[in-house]
Structure formats: C-alpha cells, structure tokens
Design an enzyme around this catalytic site. Structure first.
Site, mmCIF file in Angstrom:
data_model
loop_
_atom_site.group_PDB
_atom_site.id
_atom_site.type_symbol
_atom_site.label_atom_id
_atom_site.label_comp_id
_atom_site.label_asym_id
_atom_site.label_seq_id
_atom_site.Cartn_x
_atom_site.Cartn_y
_atom_site.Cartn_z
ATOM 1 C CG ASP A 13 -37.250 -84.922 46.300
ATOM 2 O OD1 ASP A 13 -36.735 -84.187 47.151
ATOM 3 O OD2 ASP A 13 -37.096 -84.766 45.072
ATOM 4 C CE LYS A 16 -32.803 -88.706 51.423
ATOM 5 N NZ LYS A 16 -33.567 -88.539 50.200
ATOM 6 N N GLY A 38 -33.531 -81.062 50.689
ATOM 7 C CA GLY A 38 -34.626 -80.360 51.361
ATOM 8 C C GLY A 38 -35.403 -81.396 52.148
ATOM 9 C CG HIS A 39 -33.752 -83.997 54.455
ATOM 10 N ND1 HIS A 39 -32.585 -84.436 55.021
ATOM 11 C CD2 HIS A 39 -33.720 -84.444 53.175
ATOM 12 C CE1 HIS A 39 -31.888 -85.120 54.116
ATOM 13 N NE2 HIS A 39 -32.563 -85.121 52.995
ATOM 14 C CD GLN A 217 -28.520 -84.735 47.507
ATOM 15 O OE1 GLN A 217 -27.490 -85.154 47.991
ATOM 16 N NE2 GLN A 217 -29.045 -83.594 47.891
HETATM 17 P P1 IMP Z 1 -27.273 -80.844 42.102
HETATM 18 O O1 IMP Z 1 -27.213 -81.813 43.220
HETATM 19 O O2 IMP Z 1 -27.824 -79.506 42.495
HETATM 20 O O3 IMP Z 1 -25.978 -80.740 41.356
HETATM 21 O O4 IMP Z 1 -28.315 -81.414 41.015
HETATM 22 C C1 IMP Z 1 -28.061 -82.602 40.262
HETATM 23 C C2 IMP Z 1 -29.340 -83.406 40.079
HETATM 24 O O5 IMP Z 1 -29.729 -83.957 41.330
HETATM 25 C C3 IMP Z 1 -30.537 -82.589 39.586
HETATM 26 O O6 IMP Z 1 -31.343 -83.396 38.756
HETATM 27 C C4 IMP Z 1 -31.268 -82.259 40.865
HETATM 28 O O7 IMP Z 1 -32.636 -82.009 40.650
HETATM 29 C C5 IMP Z 1 -31.055 -83.544 41.653
HETATM 30 N N1 IMP Z 1 -31.129 -83.334 43.104
HETATM 31 C C6 IMP Z 1 -30.192 -82.780 43.894
HETATM 32 N N2 IMP Z 1 -30.606 -82.784 45.177
HETATM 33 C C7 IMP Z 1 -31.802 -83.375 45.191
HETATM 34 C C8 IMP Z 1 -32.726 -83.711 46.250
HETATM 35 O O8 IMP Z 1 -32.504 -83.471 47.441
HETATM 36 N N3 IMP Z 1 -33.875 -84.313 45.849
HETATM 37 C C9 IMP Z 1 -34.130 -84.627 44.553
HETATM 38 N N4 IMP Z 1 -33.302 -84.338 43.559
HETATM 39 C C10 IMP Z 1 -32.145 -83.729 43.871
#
Ligand code: IMP
Length: 445
Positions: A13, A16, A38-39, A217
């Site tokens: 977040d 990017k 989520g971009h 991420q």
């Molecule tokens: P997962 O990727 O859905 O398995 O989530 C694992 C961890 O990564 C959790 O704490 C999510 O909130 C975090 N996470 C996954 N994708 C994002 C992102 O795009 N932005 C921020 N946090 C993320």
C-alpha cells in the site's frame, strides 16, 4: 536504455500503482502475488483499481505480462478486463500476456483461506493455500486448462478435493463440491486462452532495455525476509523478479523502493512505529471504515493522543484497503526498517509517496533506531520487531498546501528538509516525490 524494478518498501500500500504508471515504458511485468494486491491509479480525475492486471495496462502503448510467479484467478482476471472496458480501457491479447505455468486459484483454496487465514489477517484471496499447493506439487496451473482433457482435469481436482475437504472437516466447515471448483475453470477457459503464452521469457527478452517489473505487496511482507509469520506467501523483494519470470538474462538497472512518507500496515503483526500501539492494531482488525467515521467525527493529526492522531492520519491519507476496505494501521516513517529494505533489495533509488498527507503536522517524528531489551541495537532484528522500542528524531512540519508544487525548491524548507533527512540517512537518492494522487502531482528529482 535500462530496466527498472518497482518494489514496495514497507508492508504494501505504498502507492506503487502510480509510480509504475509514471515509469512504465514498453513492457510491464508482474511477477508475484495475486488478487490480494489493490493498485489504485488516478488519471485525469478517473480512478482505476487493479488487482491482478499490471498497472501498465492503463497505457495504450504498453505490453503487460503476468509472470509464472503470479496466482491466476481466472474469473477475477476476466472480470477486471470487463470492468476496465467499461471505463474505456481495451485489454486485448496483444497487450496482455499470461504465463502458461502460472498457478491457478481454486475455489477450495478460497474457502480454506477464509477459515484458516484469520491469525495472519489474510486478504482471503487464497494466496497462502495456493502457493502451498504449488510448493507441495499438487497445484493446478494455467496450462492444465488446455493440456488436460475434461476428464483428466476433473480427476485432478477430485484428488485434491479429498485432501481439502478433509482439512475443511478439521475446521468444522462443510465440504466443497466438485462442481463448485470446476464451474469457474470451465466457464473461463475459452475466454482466457488468447491471453495465455508459453514463451513469456522470449517476449520479456525482446523488450530488454525497456522493462518495468511491478512488485505487489512490500518487502516486510516477503515470505522469507518479512515479519514472518505475518507475511504474504510470495517474494515481493528483488529475488522474486527472477523466480516469478524466469527471464534470467535481464539485468535490473534501477531498483526503486516505494516509501510512503509515513507507514501503514494491514492485518496482524509487529509495527514498531504504530500510532496508538496495540489499541490501534485491535481497532483496525475489528472495525470497518463506517464504524470509524461514526465514532470519530472530529479528529486532528495534531491530537495529543496517539490513537486519535493515528485515526486522523488514516482519514487524511484515505488509508482503507483497496481490496478489503479494512482500515489500515498507521504510524511514522521508520528509517531503521527502511535501511533493511534498502539492503535486502539493493535499492538504487527511492520514490516517496503521499508527502502532502503530512501537511499541517506541527512536528514529524521519524524512527532512526531501536532499543531492544533496554539497549540500542546495532543489527536489524526482523525476528523480534515486536520487542523493539523505536528511537525517534522530531523534524519540523509545514502548513502550506504542497499539492501544486512540481519542483523541489518550491517546497517549504521543512518539507525539503524531511526529504533530505530520509535520503541522507538511507544513503540512497530520492528520484521522485508524490504530492497528490494524480499522475501530474509528482516532483521529479
Ligand atoms: P495474503 O497475502 O492474503 O495471504 O495476506 C497475508 C498478509 O499480507 C496479511 O496481513 C495481508 O493483509 C497482507 N497483504 C496482502 N496483500 C497486501 C497488499 O496488497 N497490501 C497490504 N497488505 C497486504
């Protein structure tokens, strides 16, 4: 001619999408993650939210590649294409190319993530279980949709379902039916086929010198180098570009880390500079944006209470998840953490985003080190961040609106000072600074 990689420098977040949109040239590649990303990109007042598609898709002349490290949810990707079409962006097979060996997201893994991902606070997009299946060598890949007969596909799914339904029973969850898993695969198969390629490496190498790798991420969410176990299941760090594309001949000349001017994190896990500490973490995991707006109608980023200050920062920075709508935990910039990010990725440059959000703060604390067990640490303790106490330096804030500034020298001297402090501390040049969500609201250095 150079190749650039954009890497999240915090817990995701960081903004990017906007930087990728700014730096994109001939070809943009995504190499890890899935629809957990989520971009959000704002162009000419229009907002686009992308989950699986690379942000270069918003530029008509750019080729977009989804590498083998990205998890493909076939319905999600087709829905995203349809949604963009409605917004006037045509996504054709000559502009979007998906690796044939990318793992497929299966319905049973969505259910599993929903019942087992709570401790980490996952996005519920089946990310962990799908990467686990890949590494366990039982996953399905995009090519299976075309190489297997219907009967073979059903048999493979049926085999996996035996195991998955056994695990679901452990969680007291009803079984998933074979039809529920097969239906989205069969429904999307034909529409997806024109986008699928078995020579992604060749396409990437053809654009050598004009490539942009778009990380999803962030570094602190990396499965190997992040705040394990509160991480995602892929490698958002530099190494992930190679495993997630297979394009081994490419040299990544510019490795740009994206750093928000403050820090946010969603989900569970340590966050040393969080405003409001555990209270904030607890509040964000149990409440929605509407709850917060109802309860905290009047908040100020200069509030003497850290929790309230954190709420105000979230409100001004619009820090609510693009994928989940969850409130993001907010805190100060952490240069101890960022030095680690610079080192893990070998960053050659930094892009600062959302500097405008700090406008109006009297003083801006910046973390410059940690105390661990009462003593200043000299190494970076990624394995016990939860026990670290930040050491802060306070920098002076500014009040002038900076959203229309386009040159560094026109920023208030306190804002310039904030940027130089970051650059000097990390010994890495800042290449651009975001002062608003629009493409044009950028100071180039
Ligand atoms: P997962 O990727 O859905 O398995 O989530 C694992 C961890 O990564 C959790 O704490 C999510 O909130 C975090 N996470 C996954 N994708 C994002 C992102 O795009 N932005 C921020 N946090 C993320």
């Amino acid at each position: 001619m150079s190749n650039t990689a954009v890497i999240g420098g915090q817990w995701g977040d960081e903004g990017k999408g906007k930087i990728v949109d700014l730096l994109a040239e001939e070809c943009v590649i995504r190499h890890q993650g899935g629809a957990n990303a989520g971009h959000t990109v704002k162009i000419n007042g229009k907002t686009y939210v992308l989950h699986l598609l690379p942000s270069g898709i918003l530029r008509a002349e750019t080729i977009n590649i989804i590498g083998n490290g990205v998890l493909i949810d076939p319905i999600q990707i087709l829905d995203e294409i349809t949604e963009l079409k409605k917004q006037g962006i045509d996504v054709t097979p000559d502009r979007l190319k998906i690796s044939h060996i990318a793992p497929l997201i299966m319905q049973y893994n969505r259910v599993l993530d929903a019942v087992s991902g709570g401790k980490v606070g996952t996005t519920g997009r089946a990310i962990g279980p799908t990467y686990a299946d890949r590494d366990d060598r039982i996953g399905l890949r995009v090519c299976d949709l075309y190489l297997l007969s219907d009967q073979e596909l059903r048999e493979k799914v049926e085999d996996n379902l035996k195991l998955k339904n056994h695990i679901l029973k452990f969680y007291n969850h009803p079984p998933v039916s074979l039809e529920d898993v097969m239906e989205p695969l069969l429904r999307s198969r034909d529409a997806l086929e024109p986008f699928v390629h078995n020579d992604i490496k060749r396409i990437i190498h053809e654009h050598d010198g004009s490539l942009l790798a778009e990380g999803a991420q962030g570094t602190l969410l990396d499965i190997c180098h992040g705040t394990y176990p509160f991480v995602t299941s892929s490698n958002p760090t530099k190494g992930g570009i190679y495993t997630g594309t297979g394009a081994g001949k490419i040299t990544w000349d510019n490795i740009i880390g994206i750093l928000k001017a403050y820090t946010t994190r969603v989900g569970e896990g340590p966050f040393p500079t969080e405003l409001g500490g555990n209270d904030s973490a607890e509040w964000c995991s149990t409440h929605k944006r509407e709850d917060e707006e109802r309860k905290y109608t009047n908040v100020s980023i200069n509030d003497s209470d850290d929790f309230q200050k954190g709420v105000a920062l979230r409100r001004v920075g619009e820090e609510y998840g693009a994928t989940t709508g969850r409130p993001r935990r907010t805190g100060w910039l952490d240069l101890a953490l960022e030095q680690y990010v610079v080192d893990v990725n070998g960053l050659t440059g930094i892009a600062i985003t959302k500097l405008d959000i700090l406008t109006g703060l009297d003083k801006i604390p910046v973390c410059v080190g940690y105390k661990l067990n009462g003593e200043e640490t000299i190494h970076f303790p990624i394995e016990q961040l939860q026990n670290c106490e930040p050491i802060y330096t306070e920098l002076p804030g500014w009040n002038q609106d900076i959203s229309n500034v386009r040159k560094l020298e026109n920023l208030p001297k306190e804002a310039q000072n904030y940027l130089l402090f970051i650059q000097d501390n990390l010994n890495t040049p800042i290449i651009n600074v975001g002062v608003g969500p629009g493409r044009e609201q950028t100071i180039k250095l």
